[in-house]
Motif scaffolding. Structure first.
Motif, short mmCIF file in Angstrom:
data_model
loop_
_atom_site.label_atom_id
_atom_site.label_comp_id
_atom_site.label_asym_id
_atom_site.label_seq_id
_atom_site.Cartn_x
_atom_site.Cartn_y
_atom_site.Cartn_z
N THR A 1 0.82 -1.20 0.00
CA THR A 1 0.00 0.00 0.00
C THR A 1 0.87 1.27 0.00
N ARG B 1 3.37 2.74 -5.19
CA ARG B 1 2.36 2.82 -6.24
C ARG B 1 2.65 1.76 -7.28
N SER C 1 -6.40 0.59 -2.73
CA SER C 1 -5.26 -0.33 -2.74
C SER C 1 -5.48 -1.50 -1.77
N HIS D 1 -4.85 2.85 -13.72
CA HIS D 1 -4.99 1.67 -12.87
C HIS D 1 -6.09 0.75 -13.41
#
Lengths: 589, 341
Positions: free
Chosen positions: A273, A276, A321, A551
């Motif tokens: 977490t 990235r 995340s 993402h």
């Protein structure tokens, strides 16, 4: 009388620096340990090694604060006696930390330019002790052989230690042919003793095979037990990288030691977490952590790990995340479990005792394990089941609100269903994919499922009103992407951007929901890549949700790579193209 | 060769400086490292040339004047012989640690407690920071040894047995002359004088090694053992039966020697009327009659072929004693009866 006198003398000199009772305690201990070699003495020594470390640390700081050895000897007259005894205690000298501290104390007492008789004597004594420790052999035979064969002492002792470890490892590895009678001796009794003896040796690299063997000893006997001190010592040495273990030994450590398992899970969560990482990197990190494998091997490890995830998710339900870690972890776990399928007979139910059992198999099934034509029906069924479950619980909750029940139980059931969906979020992604070619008449179940994933409750997350807005978003996207109109329908685009922007009055729709939907439309719509790119670029540019869009695309790419969900490369190329556009928009690039 | 001789002589001088001179105060990590490096060089020279009589003689000759001049200038100096060169690093270490002028910085280098990155004996670490590791290994062995099985040879004896075999193998490869190998074994035996029991374990471990390239060396060791009757007898009486049986199973020569020792012990026994038992007459009795019986039984069990032959022999001895079936008259008769009970 003389004892009392010496105690009071000690008090006068030592008191300002150290607690005299403590000094006396350690002097007594050092004497007692040196006098007997019984198992009780060994146990007592092992138990005190941690405290001894603190005391030696304290001594060392006093020694280094003194002006000279003469002064030190005057203020701490007991030092020579204590250090001398400890130097000959193998329990103290076996561990890295205590041996290091002892040696540093001795160096601290060594005078570079001895000016008094005391200092000269101290130097001589230190040299003698160190020389004896390093070069003298207990056995005349060892000395004779080293002399006659020229084998260096370090090499010789290393060989003996390795040989000893190898023999013990073989012995420990033998499974016990346990006598049925409780009072009979069995080899398992040695396991406990061996584990106690290994406490000071956990950081000794040559001993690690034995530690591994102790950890991995099959549980075949009621008397089989590893000492708690051993497990604590191994856990802390492993986590501080003072001990390296083979994979199966690490799994066994987690199996035996709850604290070490917790630490492993939290370390994984923290590392993934904090960085990235792309979904691909995340998957790699999770798999490398060995935890999914351990979970597949031992149901109890999975239950603990899942419990940690459950509590973290309760604390940070909106954190994308955290959700990704849980989903990735479950996927890796399921893969490991499938590998072990023939060896294990533990039913899935045992791994997920709190989840709604009717949803278990349908959700844990991977999309790749099912014909593509069946996806829509499967999702409709899933959505319907979840919807029924939440409605029933929420109705009950409403009914109970003014009554006695607080509705906690219902809330728990909804949470467990949602938690399972988070673990199996691959179905949410399939729903997003199927929403692209959907008609208004059959989009509802899919939209409901996606909305539930992002807004699990009605009371706190306003699921019902979010569903309305999710439908609006879908409508706009459908118009923008499917009705091939040029120029772009700017009013729809603008409405999309508004939906994605925070609005003061209303609780806003999770941007991730809309962005994921957008990404799926951009990939799976009929428009040429340039058209898709233009729309994606416009929305992302106006909302600033670059990371989120990138993402969503990576996540989609990862899923499509798995289980050969996709046969043709054009979709991958399309994703690549879209990703390039997005990443070029990053301010840093 | 001249350069080699010069280097060896200089290293011997270096050892003297390390042990006796105040110059060590100026030594830094590099100097200490180089000193150990030269010692390893001498160890290498020893292992390369020790079996070459001609070179050995030249080396010994070269060392004489060096030792002489060091003796003259340093009080309390003890000579370094050619064979001392094989554990040169040890001599350097002991010398340094006994030098009253030793600075603390060198102590710290030698006893550095930082864990080595790589446990293999890498070039960088070799010779430096070794003491802390030695202490750790020794301590760990002390902790673990009570856990090992009592009937076992023991990890230390096993390693020592391997060291012995390696050297014997090298010596027998280098020359046919067995003199060097005998000298080596005598030297080890002499070093172990205070602890014969342990020496027996080393020999056992050496004979129980299974490396096929060392068959000749094991044979040589067996021959040597047979020539040391006292030692053989000590082995047969002091070792645990399980080990003796392992040896007997693996080596025919040992089987015969063992049986011979047992017969000799029996021959030396007398019947004690007061105890009602056969007892040894020697000053150091090693085996009781009961132990003797047990040894024979175990031997027969392990090697059944030996049984018929030995029983025939014992029977013949019994007949020569008069062939009485009364207890206390013939040790052979009583032994036969006890074995077959």
């Amino acid at each position: 009388m003389s004892e009392l006198q010496s105690l009071s003398q000690l008090q006068q000199t030592v008191e300002p620096l150290l607690n005299v009772q403590e000094v006396q305690f350690w002097l007594d201990k050092a004497v007692a340990w040196g006098q007997a070699d019984s198992p009780d003495t060994q146990k007592d020594t092992c138990l005190h090694l941690g405290r001894l470390r603190d005391f030696l640390q304290q001594l060392l700081s006093h020694i280094s604060n003194m002006g000279s050895t003469t002064e030190t000897m005057k203020r701490l007259p007991f030092l020579g006696q204590l250090l001398g005894r400890l130097c000959w205690n193998p329990y103290v000298t076996a561990g890295d930390t205590n041996r290091g501290l002892l040696l540093q104390c001795l160096w601290g007492l060594y005078s570079e330019h001895p000016s008094t008789a005391v200092e000269r004597k101290a130097n001589q004594w230190i040299q003698k002790v160190l020389c004896q420790l390093a070069t003298e052999e207990d056995s005349a035979a060892a000395q004779a052989l080293m002399k006659c064969t020229g084998v260096p002492a370090e090499q010789y002792h290393l060989k003996v230690l390795r040989k000893m470890v190898e023999k013990l490892q073989d012995n420990i590895g033998k499974s016990c042919i346990c006598p049925n009678k409780i009072n009979q001796r069995c080899p398992c009794d040695n396991v406990l003793v061996a584990s106690e003896v290994c406490v000071p040796l956990v950081t000794c690299p040559e001993v690690s095979p034995l530690i591994g063997a102790l950890l991995q000893r099959p549980v075949t006997c009621v008397r089989e037990a590893l000492s708690e001190d051993f497990l604590d010592a191994v856990s802390s040495a492993y986590s501080s990288q003072g001990l390296s273990l083979e994979e199966p030994a690490i799994v066994s450590l987690w199996y035996h030691s709850l604290s070490s398992l917790e630490e492993a899970v939290l370390t994984l969560l923290e590392s993934v977490t904090n960085t990235r990482s792309t979904p691909q990197e995340l998957q790699q990190q999770v798999a490398q952590s060995l935890l999914p494998k351990a979970c597949a091997q031992h149901c109890s490890i999975f239950l603990v790990t899942n419990d940690i995830f459950r509590s973290i998710l309760k604390e940070a339900e909106g954190n994308k995340s955290v959700k990704s870690v849980i989903q990735t972890f479950t996927r890796c776990f399921l893969r490991e479990l499938a590998r072990l399928q023939y060896q294990t007979s533990v039913p899935l139910k045992a791994f997920f005792p709190q989840s709604p059992q009717s949803l278990l198999v349908p959700l844990l099934t991977l999309p790749s394990e099912m014909p593509r034509e069946a996806w829509r029906n499967h999702l409709t069924w899933l959505s319907g089941s979840l919807q029924r479950l939440t409605e029933e619980e929420e109705e009950e909750e409403e009914g109970d609100r003014d009554g006695r029940n607080t509705g906690l139980k219902g809330h728990c059931i909804i949470f467990e269903a949602w938690f399972l969906l988070v673990q199996c979020a691959h179905w949410v992604q399939v729903a997003l994919q199927l929403l692209v070619p959907s008609e208004p008449k059959d989009c509802h179940p899919l939209l409901w499922l996606v909305t539930f994933y992002h807004h699990p409750t009605n009371r706190w997350h306003h699921r019902a009103s979010q569903l309305v807005r999710a439908s609006q978003a879908w409508d706009h996207l459908r118009t923008v992407f499917l009705v091939s109109a040029h120029p772009l329908p700017t009013d729809h685009l603008q409405s999309l951007v508004t939906l994605l922007s925070p609005q003061p009055q209303q609780p806003s729709l999770a941007p991730l929901l809309t962005i994921s939907l957008l990404a799926h439309f951009a990939v799976f719509c009929q428009l040429p890549l340039s058209g898709s790119t233009e729309i994606l670029q416009k929305v992302v540019h106006q909302t600033g949700l670059v990371d989120e869009a990138a993402h969503a695309l990576s996540l989609l790419d990862l899923r499509l790579n798995e289980g050969s969900c996709l046969s043709d490369d054009t979709v991958h190329l399309r994703i690549k193209g879209l990703q390039n556009t997005i990443t070029h928009m990053l301010p840093a690039c | 060769m001249e350069a080699v001789l010069k280097n060896v002589a200089s290293t011997v001088e270096l050892l003297a400086v390390a042990a006796h001179s105040g110059v060590v105060k100026q030594w830094d990590k590099q100097t200490v490292y180089r000193a150990f490096h030269w010692c390893r060089y001498c160890e290498h020279i020893f292992s390369r040339f020790h079996s070459n009589t001609a070179i050995r003689r030249v080396m010994e000759k070269q060392l004489q004047p060096t030792n002489q001049s060091l003796r003259d200038s340093i009080p309390g100096y003890s000579d370094v012989s050619f064979s001392d060169l094989q554990w040169c690093q040890h001599l350097l270490l002991v010398g340094l640690l006994n030098n009253p002028e030793l600075p603390c910085s060198i102590l710290k280098i030698l006893f550095d407690t930082r864990t080595p990155v790589n446990t293999s004996l890498s070039e960088d670490k070799d010779g430096i920071s070794l003491c802390s590791h030695i202490i750790q290994c020794k301590s760990a062995c002390k902790l673990l040894s009570p856990l090992t099985a009592v009937s076992d040879v023991g990890a230390d004896a096993e390693v020592q047995g391997e060291m012995l075999m390696e050297r014997l193998g090298a010596l027998s490869n280098q020359s046919r002359d067995t003199c060097k190998a005998e000298q080596f074994l005598d030297c080890v035996l002499q070093g172990c004088e205070g602890d014969m029991q342990h020496f027996c374990l080393i020999i056992t471990a050496a004979l129980l090694t299974t490396d096929t390239s060392q068959t000749a060396a094991r044979d040589f060791l067996l021959d040597w053992l047979q020539s040391k009757h006292g030692l053989l007898q000590h082995m047969c009486s002091a070792l645990p039966t399980t080990l003796l049986i392992d040896l007997a199973k693996q080596h025919q020569k040992f089987r015969c020697a063992h049986s011979g020792v047992l017969k000799k012990v029996a021959a030396d026994m007398e019947y004690s009327l007061s105890d009602g038992e056969w007892v040894q007459t020697s000053i150091n009795p090693t085996l009781t009659f009961q132990k003797l019986t047990e040894h024979f039984r175990a031997l027969f069990e392990a090697c059944p072929s030996l049984r018929g032959e030995t029983e025939k022999e014992l029977n013949a001895l019994k007949i020569s004693d008069g062939d009485f079936d009364v207890r206390g008259l013939s040790v052979w008769g009583d032994l036969l009866e006890a074995i077959n009970q």
